[in-house]
Enzyme design. Structure first.
Site, PDB file in Angstrom:
ATOM      1  N   LYS A 200      35.318  30.553   1.744  1.00  0.00           N
ATOM      2  CA  LYS A 200      34.184  30.233   1.896  1.00  0.00           C
ATOM      3  C   LYS A 200      34.034  29.435  -0.240  1.00  0.00           C
ATOM      4  CE  LYS A 200      30.822  32.093   0.605  1.00  0.00           C
ATOM      5  NZ  LYS A 200      30.143  32.985   1.617  1.00  0.00           N
TER       6      LYS A 200
ATOM      7  N   TYR B 131      23.275  32.357   6.322  1.00  0.00           N
ATOM      8  CA  TYR B 131      24.006  32.203   5.164  1.00  0.00           C
ATOM      9  C   TYR B 131      24.916  30.965   5.568  1.00  0.00           C
ATOM     10  CZ  TYR B 131      23.329  36.910   4.155  1.00  0.00           C
ATOM     11  OH  TYR B 131      22.805  38.243   3.411  1.00  0.00           O
TER      12      TYR B 131
ATOM     13  N   HIS C 106      19.969  35.926 -25.076  1.00  0.00           N
ATOM     14  CA  HIS C 106      19.040  34.938 -25.572  1.00  0.00           C
ATOM     15  C   HIS C 106      19.535  34.178 -25.895  1.00  0.00           C
ATOM     16  CE1 HIS C 106      15.953  32.103 -26.439  1.00  0.00           C
ATOM     17  NE2 HIS C 106      16.099  31.328 -27.775  1.00  0.00           N
TER      18      HIS C 106
ATOM     19  N   CYS D 194      36.637  38.744   6.060  1.00  0.00           N
ATOM     20  CA  CYS D 194      36.377  37.840   4.843  1.00  0.00           C
ATOM     21  C   CYS D 194      37.360  37.332   4.052  1.00  0.00           C
ATOM     22  CB  CYS D 194      35.914  39.835   3.910  1.00  0.00           C
ATOM     23  SG  CYS D 194      35.834  39.504   1.900  1.00  0.00           S
TER      24      CYS D 194
ATOM     25  N   GLU E  68      25.151  28.001   3.517  1.00  0.00           N
ATOM     26  CA  GLU E  68      26.819  27.418   3.042  1.00  0.00           C
ATOM     27  C   GLU E  68      27.595  26.374   2.419  1.00  0.00           C
ATOM     28  OE1 GLU E  68      27.147  32.549   1.020  1.00  0.00           O
ATOM     29  OE2 GLU E  68      28.308  31.019   2.846  1.00  0.00           O
TER      30      GLU E  68
ATOM     31  N   GLU F 166      16.589  36.129 -18.984  1.00  0.00           N
ATOM     32  CA  GLU F 166      15.637  36.815 -19.701  1.00  0.00           C
ATOM     33  C   GLU F 166      14.883  36.721 -19.667  1.00  0.00           C
ATOM     34  OE1 GLU F 166      15.068  34.372 -23.927  1.00  0.00           O
ATOM     35  OE2 GLU F 166      16.318  33.111 -22.789  1.00  0.00           O
TER      36      GLU F 166
ATOM     37  N   CYS G 208      34.480  35.166   3.571  1.00  0.00           N
ATOM     38  CA  CYS G 208      34.284  35.285   2.002  1.00  0.00           C
ATOM     39  C   CYS G 208      34.829  34.570   0.553  1.00  0.00           C
ATOM     40  CB  CYS G 208      33.895  36.513   1.485  1.00  0.00           C
ATOM     41  SG  CYS G 208      33.278  37.754   3.260  1.00  0.00           S
TER      42      CYS G 208
HETATM   43  P1  NDP Z   1      22.828  34.097  10.709  1.00  0.00           P
HETATM   44  O1  NDP Z   1      22.664  35.314  12.003  1.00  0.00           O
HETATM   45  O2  NDP Z   1      22.254  34.856   9.327  1.00  0.00           O
HETATM   46  O3  NDP Z   1      21.142  33.162  10.957  1.00  0.00           O
HETATM   47  C1  NDP Z   1      22.087  32.777  11.795  1.00  0.00           C
HETATM   48  C2  NDP Z   1      21.432  30.875  12.395  1.00  0.00           C
HETATM   49  O4  NDP Z   1      21.368  30.213  13.440  1.00  0.00           O
HETATM   50  C3  NDP Z   1      20.041  31.277  12.176  1.00  0.00           C
HETATM   51  O5  NDP Z   1      19.267  30.311  11.339  1.00  0.00           O
HETATM   52  C4  NDP Z   1      19.991  31.149  13.522  1.00  0.00           C
HETATM   53  O6  NDP Z   1      18.166  30.692  13.646  1.00  0.00           O
HETATM   54  C5  NDP Z   1      20.084  29.885  14.314  1.00  0.00           C
HETATM   55  N1  NDP Z   1      20.293  30.200  15.349  1.00  0.00           N
HETATM   56  C6  NDP Z   1      20.617  31.517  16.679  1.00  0.00           C
HETATM   57  N2  NDP Z   1      20.619  31.123  17.592  1.00  0.00           N
HETATM   58  C7  NDP Z   1      20.807  29.874  17.801  1.00  0.00           C
HETATM   59  C8  NDP Z   1      20.955  29.179  18.907  1.00  0.00           C
HETATM   60  N3  NDP Z   1      20.970  29.357  20.511  1.00  0.00           N
HETATM   61  N4  NDP Z   1      20.432  27.408  18.612  1.00  0.00           N
HETATM   62  C9  NDP Z   1      20.342  26.872  17.139  1.00  0.00           C
HETATM   63  N5  NDP Z   1      19.953  27.489  16.015  1.00  0.00           N
HETATM   64  C10 NDP Z   1      20.466  29.440  16.732  1.00  0.00           C
HETATM   65  O7  NDP Z   1      24.398  34.194  10.503  1.00  0.00           O
HETATM   66  P2  NDP Z   1      25.094  33.805  10.108  1.00  0.00           P
HETATM   67  O8  NDP Z   1      26.316  32.764  11.451  1.00  0.00           O
HETATM   68  O9  NDP Z   1      25.077  32.085   9.368  1.00  0.00           O
HETATM   69  O10 NDP Z   1      26.388  34.686   9.994  1.00  0.00           O
HETATM   70  C11 NDP Z   1      26.604  35.990  10.059  1.00  0.00           C
HETATM   71  C12 NDP Z   1      26.631  36.950   9.293  1.00  0.00           C
HETATM   72  O11 NDP Z   1      27.319  36.963   8.079  1.00  0.00           O
HETATM   73  C13 NDP Z   1      25.417  36.986   8.716  1.00  0.00           C
HETATM   74  O12 NDP Z   1      24.667  37.986   9.476  1.00  0.00           O
HETATM   75  C14 NDP Z   1      25.803  37.160   7.236  1.00  0.00           C
HETATM   76  O13 NDP Z   1      25.418  38.619   6.852  1.00  0.00           O
HETATM   77  C15 NDP Z   1      27.407  37.499   7.098  1.00  0.00           C
HETATM   78  N6  NDP Z   1      27.732  36.655   5.958  1.00  0.00           N
HETATM   79  C16 NDP Z   1      27.013  36.951   4.499  1.00  0.00           C
HETATM   80  C17 NDP Z   1      27.817  35.838   3.465  1.00  0.00           C
HETATM   81  C18 NDP Z   1      27.206  36.217   2.253  1.00  0.00           C
HETATM   82  O14 NDP Z   1      27.092  37.506   2.041  1.00  0.00           O
HETATM   83  N7  NDP Z   1      27.703  34.932   1.142  1.00  0.00           N
HETATM   84  C19 NDP Z   1      28.269  34.761   4.078  1.00  0.00           C
HETATM   85  C20 NDP Z   1      28.098  34.590   4.961  1.00  0.00           C
HETATM   86  C21 NDP Z   1      27.756  35.280   5.890  1.00  0.00           C
HETATM   87  P3  NDP Z   1      16.433  32.316  13.600  1.00  0.00           P
HETATM   88  O15 NDP Z   1      16.567  32.145  11.958  1.00  0.00           O
HETATM   89  O16 NDP Z   1      15.756  30.806  14.315  1.00  0.00           O
HETATM   90  O17 NDP Z   1      16.758  32.999  14.298  1.00  0.00           O
END
Ligand code: NDP
Length: 452
Positions: free
Chosen positions: A51, A178, A435, A43, A182, A440, A48
């Site tokens: 980022k 995410y 407002h 984080c 982002e 709102e 976080c």
């Molecule tokens: P996520 O699990 O959110 O997303 C992973 C993405 O990668 C999905 O779109 C998935 O597709 C795709 N994917 C997975 N495997 C493959 C592959 N082999 N080839 C191509 N695409 C693939 O992971 P992130 O890395 O974005 O984030 C990790 C964690 O970090 C999150 O779970 C979250 O909890 C946390 N996080 C939270 C944030 C916040 O609260 N603002 C900010 C950043 C991270 P599909 O949908 O098809 O599975």
């Protein structure tokens, strides 16, 4: 007098581990903590915090453009990546020092070393030391996952993105979660040309369909080349960049490829299996609601357990663990109705059930308003915000709130309190509007947009 060197030994100096160590120490426990990289964990060091600072940095050109629309003589001349990087590094150093100081002042002893579990009460450090502990807490977080394909070693992940020496002119972001969404927004805001490949039909899978569609449309409108149903086949280094060949045969050349295809629990090579600790299919440490593993002296919190992978959740889990084991007050972390934000541009804030999930549980009413907010409308933007309530028809309880728009993260924190308290649609209705604001709308929507 304990027979062990420590009452608690924590592996991992991130949000969950540090909170657990500090609270255990305040309960009188003798605490040791090992961190192999930098105190603060994902984080603070590569998640976080940096980022969000990059999100802020990337928002200024839009704000200056809007300022000009409001009559200011303002223009953006360029972004100094090196200056920003220097300030970012200094800020992370400051935060790391604060983490170290806070934990140290609670009486815990910090070891700058990698720790592995030798047996349920013994830790070996990379420095060669062997230490014993009555309880061991594993809080080692997660690690970015990059699938293997020809040239996959050319990809960077969120681990490296904060350390780039120069701003890339062209970036390919792969993934639709995410982190991918982002960073697509961050790089676009900083002036980088952004292409994003997502293998599925719509980004941000798992979130409310209408809300994620709204975000995706806005990302495209703002200028991100977001391609769905698209994935990388291979990559190779060429003069002037990285050549990416997509599975549909498209070829592009970019300066960096950021893979954000998920994170795996960071549980390998820690000696967990040898100590008899059960792991799940993804390598997550299996724990009960008190964060205890099947090996009674070993506990785990945070992303390594793959429950709800968010910093504030790891902190709650670490705190509950310390109160349970060292404070004489057994308690569990509450994983229900956690509000969260995705810092896309525009931002998305969400709490509770999506319309699709709520529909599975019973009859619902959906109240959804999409409109151009006055601040950006005045500056000439067409982009709309989305305010949405999902309400159970029978009980009138607000099951979900979904917001897309500037400051959605700030708004959803407040809405989250009401939803957590079990507020009904009528509770929202009897709340007088503030407002003029965007939010709102949450208390003035009278007629359901649809029922299901
Ligand atoms: P996520 O699990 O959110 O997303 C992973 C993405 O990668 C999905 O779109 C998935 O597709 C795709 N994917 C997975 N495997 C493959 C592959 N082999 N080839 C191509 N695409 C693939 O992971 P992130 O890395 O974005 O984030 C990790 C964690 O970090 C999150 O779970 C979250 O909890 C946390 N996080 C939270 C944030 C916040 O609260 N603002 C900010 C950043 C991270 P599909 O949908 O098809 O599975």
């Amino acid at each position: 007098m304990s027979d062990f060197d420590f009452d608690l030994f924590v592996i991992g100096g991130g949000s969950g581990g540090v909170r657990a160590g500090r609270i255990a120490a305040t309960h009188g426990a003798k605490v040791g903590l090992a961190e192999e990289y930098r105190m603060g964990g994902t984080c603070v060091i590569r998640g976080c915090v940096p980022k969000k600072l990059m999100v802020y940095a990337s928002g200024y050109p839009g704000q200056v453009h809007d300022a000009a629309q409001y009559g200011w003589d303002a223009e953006i001349r360029g972004f100094d990546w090196t200056k920003f990087r220097g300030k970012l590094d200094a800020e992370l150093d400051r935060l790391e020092a604060a983490y170290r100081r806070n934990l140290g002042s609670s009486g815990a002893q910090i070891f700058d070393a990698r720790a592995t579990i030798k047996d349920p009460h013994t830790i070996t450090l990379s420095t060669g030391e062997t230490l014993t502990a009555k309880h061991i807490l594993v809080a080692t977080g997660g690690w970015p996952f990059v699938p293997e394909f020809p040239g996959s070693d050319l990809a960077i992940t969120s681990n490296e993105v904060f350390k780039l020496d120069a701003q890339p002119e062209r970036v390919l972001v792969v993934g639709g979660g995410y982190i991918a969404c982002e960073f697509a927004g961050i790089f676009h805001g900083l002036g980088t040309k952004v292409t994003q490949y997502y293998r599925g039909e719509q980004v941000l899978r798992g979130f409310d369909d209408e809300a994620r569609g709204h975000v995706a449309d806005a990302m495209r409108e703002r200028g991100i080349d977001l391609q769905v149903g698209q994935d990388v086949a291979s990559m190779e280094k060429v003069a002037g960049g990285i050549q990416v060949t997509a599975k549909n045969g498209d070829v592009i050349v970019v300066d960096q490829v950021l893979y954000a295809t998920g994170r795996n629990p960071n549980s390998t090579g820690l000696g967990l299996e040898e100590a008899g600790v059960s792991l799940g299919r993804k390598g997550e440490i299996l724990v009960d609601e008190y964060s205890q593993t099947n090996s009674p002296s070993i506990y785990a919190v945070g992303d390594v357990t793959d429950r709800v992978n968010l910093t504030p959740v790891a902190i709650r889990e670490g705190h509950a663990f310390a109160d349970t084991v060292f404070g004489g007050t057994p308690r569990t972390a509450d994983h229900e109705l956690i509000a969260s934000a995705v810092f896309t541009q525009p931002e998305m804030g969400t709490v509770g059930l999506s319309e699709e999930d709520a529909r599975e549980k019973g009859p619902i009413e959906v109240y959804s308003a999409s409109f151009r907010p006055m601040q950006s409308l005045f500056a000439g933007h067409e982009e709309k915000v989305l305010m949405k309530l999902v309400v159970a028809t029978d009980t009138r309880v607000v099951l979900g709130v979904h917001i897309v728009g500037e400051h959605a993260g700030e708004m959803i924190q407040m809405a989250g309190i009401a939803v957590k308290m079990g507020a009904t649609k009528e509770d929202f209705d009897r709340t007088v509007a503030v407002h003029p604001t965007m939010s709102e709308e949450l208390v003035t929507m009278k007629t359901p947009t649809r029922t299901a």
